[in-house]
Design an enzyme around this catalytic site. Structure first.
Site, PDB file in Angstrom:
ATOM      1  N   TYR A  54      10.394   0.599 -10.011  1.00  0.00           N
ATOM      2  CA  TYR A  54      10.037   1.188  -8.721  1.00  0.00           C
ATOM      3  C   TYR A  54       9.753   2.681  -8.879  1.00  0.00           C
ATOM      4  O   TYR A  54      10.621   3.456  -9.285  1.00  0.00           O
ATOM      5  CB  TYR A  54      11.153   0.987  -7.696  1.00  0.00           C
ATOM      6  CG  TYR A  54      11.405  -0.460  -7.311  1.00  0.00           C
ATOM      7  CD1 TYR A  54      10.507  -1.476  -7.642  1.00  0.00           C
ATOM      8  CD2 TYR A  54      12.538  -0.818  -6.599  1.00  0.00           C
ATOM      9  CE1 TYR A  54      10.736  -2.795  -7.298  1.00  0.00           C
ATOM     10  CE2 TYR A  54      12.777  -2.141  -6.236  1.00  0.00           C
ATOM     11  CZ  TYR A  54      11.875  -3.125  -6.589  1.00  0.00           C
ATOM     12  OH  TYR A  54      12.117  -4.433  -6.236  1.00  0.00           O
ATOM     13  N   TRP A 207      13.566 -11.007  -0.881  1.00  0.00           N
ATOM     14  CA  TRP A 207      12.742  -9.828  -0.643  1.00  0.00           C
ATOM     15  C   TRP A 207      11.530 -10.173   0.215  1.00  0.00           C
ATOM     16  O   TRP A 207      11.159 -11.329   0.345  1.00  0.00           O
ATOM     17  CB  TRP A 207      12.315  -9.171  -1.956  1.00  0.00           C
ATOM     18  CG  TRP A 207      11.467  -9.988  -2.889  1.00  0.00           C
ATOM     19  CD1 TRP A 207      11.895 -10.909  -3.804  1.00  0.00           C
ATOM     20  CD2 TRP A 207      10.035  -9.951  -3.022  1.00  0.00           C
ATOM     21  NE1 TRP A 207      10.828 -11.449  -4.497  1.00  0.00           N
ATOM     22  CE2 TRP A 207       9.676 -10.867  -4.038  1.00  0.00           C
ATOM     23  CE3 TRP A 207       9.036  -9.209  -2.386  1.00  0.00           C
ATOM     24  CZ2 TRP A 207       8.358 -11.084  -4.417  1.00  0.00           C
ATOM     25  CZ3 TRP A 207       7.706  -9.423  -2.770  1.00  0.00           C
ATOM     26  CH2 TRP A 207       7.387 -10.344  -3.777  1.00  0.00           C
ATOM     27  N   PRO A 209      11.022  -9.956   3.618  1.00  0.00           N
ATOM     28  CA  PRO A 209      11.232 -10.801   4.798  1.00  0.00           C
ATOM     29  C   PRO A 209      10.168 -10.608   5.876  1.00  0.00           C
ATOM     30  O   PRO A 209       9.950 -11.497   6.704  1.00  0.00           O
ATOM     31  CB  PRO A 209      12.610 -10.363   5.302  1.00  0.00           C
ATOM     32  CG  PRO A 209      12.741  -8.948   4.819  1.00  0.00           C
ATOM     33  CD  PRO A 209      12.083  -8.948   3.472  1.00  0.00           C
ATOM     34  N   LEU A 210       9.504  -9.447   5.853  1.00  0.00           N
ATOM     35  CA  LEU A 210       8.450  -9.174   6.833  1.00  0.00           C
ATOM     36  C   LEU A 210       7.059  -9.282   6.222  1.00  0.00           C
ATOM     37  O   LEU A 210       6.081  -8.807   6.789  1.00  0.00           O
ATOM     38  CB  LEU A 210       8.644  -7.779   7.450  1.00  0.00           C
ATOM     39  CG  LEU A 210       9.967  -7.562   8.190  1.00  0.00           C
ATOM     40  CD1 LEU A 210      10.029  -6.148   8.771  1.00  0.00           C
ATOM     41  CD2 LEU A 210      10.138  -8.591   9.303  1.00  0.00           C
ATOM     42  N   ARG A 229       2.343   0.267   4.495  1.00  0.00           N
ATOM     43  CA  ARG A 229       2.321  -0.238   3.120  1.00  0.00           C
ATOM     44  C   ARG A 229       0.938  -0.717   2.707  1.00  0.00           C
ATOM     45  O   ARG A 229       0.474  -0.445   1.615  1.00  0.00           O
ATOM     46  CB  ARG A 229       3.350  -1.374   2.988  1.00  0.00           C
ATOM     47  CG  ARG A 229       3.487  -1.911   1.572  1.00  0.00           C
ATOM     48  CD  ARG A 229       4.739  -2.736   1.424  1.00  0.00           C
ATOM     49  NE  ARG A 229       5.938  -1.942   1.649  1.00  0.00           N
ATOM     50  CZ  ARG A 229       7.175  -2.406   1.501  1.00  0.00           C
ATOM     51  NH1 ARG A 229       7.372  -3.657   1.139  1.00  0.00           N
ATOM     52  NH2 ARG A 229       8.210  -1.630   1.721  1.00  0.00           N
ATOM     53  N   GLU A 294      16.314  -0.511  14.296  1.00  0.00           N
ATOM     54  CA  GLU A 294      15.678  -1.679  14.906  1.00  0.00           C
ATOM     55  C   GLU A 294      15.881  -2.921  14.050  1.00  0.00           C
ATOM     56  O   GLU A 294      16.163  -4.009  14.572  1.00  0.00           O
ATOM     57  CB  GLU A 294      14.184  -1.415  15.125  1.00  0.00           C
ATOM     58  CG  GLU A 294      13.889  -0.443  16.250  1.00  0.00           C
ATOM     59  CD  GLU A 294      14.437  -0.922  17.578  1.00  0.00           C
ATOM     60  OE1 GLU A 294      14.105  -2.056  17.992  1.00  0.00           O
ATOM     61  OE2 GLU A 294      15.211  -0.176  18.201  1.00  0.00           O
TER      62      GLU A 294
END
Length: 321
Positions: A54, A207, A209-210, A229, A294
């Site tokens: 990363y 990893w 999840p959205l 992103r 949130e």
């Protein structure tokens, strides 16, 4: 916050975690990272995910520096990292004994820590015998550099082979797997790994999840928000994969369900992942503190995801893919 055992281990991890992928080193520095991590801890998060690749190691440096700045007690948190892509040299990548041992030492130096709690093999390595990897990961545990080891995006067959080798040699097998899992990526978690949960007690730390932000509903065919992103040059391939008509239709069909539950689409997507009993922790991402706040509210949705609501969702998303 709800805490679950990591698979069959005694380790307790928060059902929602936070991951440094993309954000730390690419979008956030130490000061911003410290703010994000603080909001996570306030919500009860104890699971923090990283990897040597990363931001080419910068993400580990930023996480380590931010945690040091915050003065956290090390035993209060579960810190992870992953090894595979460590550099450009022929022995700087893969899962050889050499790279695993050198890689974990380099990661710990960047994190400024004595150990990580979880160490993952970031991808399978067809050029290294799995037995060599199993033995090397056990060496890491025996020397106190990590508490547990696991895999990421390995096939069920590869995980099974690792466990068979570990059992034959009297060694520790992989305690966890880190796969992609979301409303649009389900087949591996729900079908391929089904036997692993029962046979080996594999825990999942999932990893995306959205779906890299797609399940927030903020993207349209004609609009990719600046700073998101999908707007990053290195991640435009994700946009091409995700931004298709069929996916947009499912997003629109899911929005009324989220509204009925008094939740955002993102909160619904996160809660849906956490509803799976085989998932130990869902790795969330955020670049702003209010996004963390949130995201954490999705925990409140879990009791609302009744069998009837889950059936509505599954009629929209269809079979596992």
């Amino acid at each position: 916050m709800e805490f679950r055992n990591l698979g069959r281990t005694g380790l307790k991890v928060s059902v929602l975690g936070y991951g440094a992928w993309v954000s730390f080193g690419n979008q956030l520095g130490v000061k911003e990272a410290a703010g994000i991590l603080s909001r996570c801890r306030e919500a009860g998060v104890n699971f923090f995910d990283n990897a040597e690749v990363y931001a080419n190691g910068k993400a580990e440096e930023i996480m380590g520096a931010a945690i040091k700045e915050l003065g956290w007690k090390r035993s209060d948190v579960v810190i992870t990292t992953k090894l595979f892509w460590g550099g450009s040299g022929p022995n700087d990548k893969g899962l050889s004994r050499k790279h695993i041992i050198e890689g974990i030492k380099a990661s710990l130096k960047r994190l400024d820590m004595d150990y990580v709690d979880l160490l993952y093999c970031h991808r399978p390595d067809p050029s290294t015998p799995i037995e060599e990897t199993v033995r090397a990961m056990n060496w890491v545990i025996d020397h106190g550099y990590s508490m547990y080891w696991g895999t990421s995006e390995w096939s069920a067959e590869q995980i099974t082979e690792a466990w068979e080798i570990a059992n034959r040699l009297g060694l520790i097998g992989p305690a966890m797997e880190q796969p992609e899992y979301n409303l649009f990526a389900r087949k591996r978690v729900e079908q391929e790994y089904a036997e692993l949960y029962k046979k080996y007690g594999i825990g999942l730390t999932t990893w995306s999840p959205l779906a890299s932000g797609f399940l927030t509903g903020k993207y349209t065919k004609d609009n990719i928000p600046e700073g998101s992103r999908f707007a990053l040059e290195n991640y435009k391939h994700l946009a091409e994969k995700s931004l298709v008509d069929e996916a947009f239709a499912k997003i629109e069909a899911l929005k009324p369900i989220a509204k009925e539950l008094d939740a955002t689409l993102a909160q619904l997507a996160l809660a849906w992942c956490a509803k799976n009993p085989n998932v130990s922790s869902v790795i969330t991402g955020a670049t702003k503190e209010h996004q963390v706040v949130e995201n954490m509210k999705s925990i409140e949705l879990l009791p609302k995801l009744t069998p009837e609501v889950m059936e509505k969702i599954h009629k929209i998303i269809g079979d596992s893919k």
